[in-house]
Design an enzyme around this catalytic site. Sequence first.
Site, PDB file in Angstrom:
ATOM      1  N   HIS A  35       1.091  -1.501  -0.022  1.00  0.00           N
ATOM      2  CA  HIS A  35       0.411  -0.083   0.244  1.00  0.00           C
ATOM      3  C   HIS A  35       0.638   1.304  -0.207  1.00  0.00           C
ATOM      4  CE1 HIS A  35      -3.272   2.023   0.835  1.00  0.00           C
ATOM      5  NE2 HIS A  35      -2.428   3.349   1.712  1.00  0.00           N
ATOM      6  N   GLU A  36       2.189   1.540   1.173  1.00  0.00           N
ATOM      7  CA  GLU A  36       2.780   2.468   1.450  1.00  0.00           C
ATOM      8  C   GLU A  36       3.412   2.510  -0.901  1.00  0.00           C
ATOM      9  OE1 GLU A  36       2.097   4.381   3.397  1.00  0.00           O
ATOM     10  OE2 GLU A  36       0.387   3.514   3.671  1.00  0.00           O
ATOM     11  N   HIS A  84       1.504   4.757  -3.140  1.00  0.00           N
ATOM     12  CA  HIS A  84       1.760   6.363  -3.096  1.00  0.00           C
ATOM     13  C   HIS A  84       2.895   6.262  -3.048  1.00  0.00           C
ATOM     14  CE1 HIS A  84      -2.404   6.711  -0.677  1.00  0.00           C
ATOM     15  NE2 HIS A  84      -2.098   5.836   0.678  1.00  0.00           N
ATOM     16  N   GLU A 104      -4.996   7.799  -3.044  1.00  0.00           N
ATOM     17  CA  GLU A 104      -4.933   6.378  -2.258  1.00  0.00           C
ATOM     18  C   GLU A 104      -5.956   5.337  -3.760  1.00  0.00           C
ATOM     19  OE1 GLU A 104      -4.792   6.020   0.660  1.00  0.00           O
ATOM     20  OE2 GLU A 104      -6.134   4.312   1.474  1.00  0.00           O
TER      21      GLU A 104
HETATM   22 ZN    ZN Z   1      -3.064   5.761   1.643  1.00  0.00          ZN
END
Ligand code: ZN
Length: 505
Positions: free
Chosen positions: A266-267, A270, A296
């Site tokens: 997830h990170e 980003h 997101e």
């Molecule tokens: Zn996030």
Amino acid sequence: MNQIINPDTYSELLAEWREIRDLEAIAAVLDWDQATYMPDGAAEGRGRQLALLSELAHQRTASPRMAELLRACRGLEDREGLEGAVVRRARRKHERAARVPGELVHTLKRHTAETYVAWTRARPRDDFATLRPLLERTLELSRRLADAIGYVDHPLDALMDESDPGSTTASIAALFDGLRKELVPIVQRLADAPAPDDRFLHRSIAKEVQMALSRDVAVALGYDFSRGRVDLTHHPFMTRLGAGDVRITTRIREDDFTEAFFSTVHEVGHALYEQGIDPALDGTPLGEGASAGVHESQSRLWENFVARGEPFFRHWLPILRARMPGAFGDVELGAMHRAVNRVSRSLIRTDADEVTYNLHVMLRFDLERAMHEGELRIADLPDAWDERMQRDLGVRPDRLASGVLQDVHWFCAPIGGAFQGYTLGNLLAAQLYAEASRALPGLEDDLARGETTGLLVFLRERVHRHGAALEPDALIRQATGAPLGTDAFLAYVKRKYGAIYGVAL
Ligand code: ZN
């Protein structure tokens, strides 16, 4: 005819923004340190230092000097290309900052810092009584902030304009209402069906082994460690300290493989966005993501659409078996894919699967709307929360820590303007993945071979390199060929979970 612009004026505007960006980056280093290695004893001093830096950045953004430079650069504003986009976004940030009195910025910062500390103590004790007067004050200050910024229809419009420019309370409410009607019955059908066995995901795996895997997954997805690093924290996040320094954090649980693995992916999503922004935009008002929702979309695309997909585990499961034979030696591909996509009526948003997740977000958005409209008093917030959980997800929190006190957002910042971005991101991720699948016909075969470069290049081209040069709506249209909607997400959920659960959705 174009107004004549003194080229020095534009250079001065850029120099001014370079310094504002540097102030923000210095604050981000202190923030990162606070969340990773800082000793507890430093908390008070660090809070003061961060408040000082945010005030300095606010003053510089709102300053008469900035107003003067923007006036002198007005002729550039209608131009296409970089200069026009820089001046437009600089003006927008300046005007917003100039409308908010320094006193309110200061009061909000101090109040939310105090509330945050109170929340960290009250949450484990389920103590809403202590937090109630603090939250009432937060709501009052949030309304003052919205009034200062200004809005036409709804106070939340003013607050979400910063995180998700172009979105309004009415547009989000319309989008969410349509989504909720479809999702509630889907969740009911999936949660009532026999759940996949995911017990093997809780077999013990040493922390060092998990950390090494996190690093290797990050590299495999294209994260550049020469311009970043990964560290441990309580609540994983990504932070940009400049074009040459985009850091991620993760969290490891020995008895839950999914925690570090999917948090890291997830990170990384980003971080790939920030590392892919055109270096020419660094230090300008455009050197950041286009919006919370677009940001997101990048994390969720990699976390859910890629890393929770079957093709991804065709490549990664043999690696997991070799490295963690005690945990995965006997696990088959289908079992792994079903286990990491188990749908459940859970209480905690951050642990929620991708089907129920948006219901958690909509609940918060609707409660914020009601609070700002004066329809919901802070005193009634815990009950309103529990009732809505029961109605949408069919579960009721057994304690406040797993109900209204679970998220940090209302206890560290103004109330409103943040939660909608999570669901916007999920919807956009679906739309982008559908478009990537059209543009890259061999995508799933590539993923099954561990090859993600094609997808990364696609995202670099359509999303990352633009930074904040395009408004979210324009970015979404050029990247996916359509405005943001719910169709791609709902089609994806029905197809994927219909197959996993063997039910027609
Ligand atoms: Zn996030």
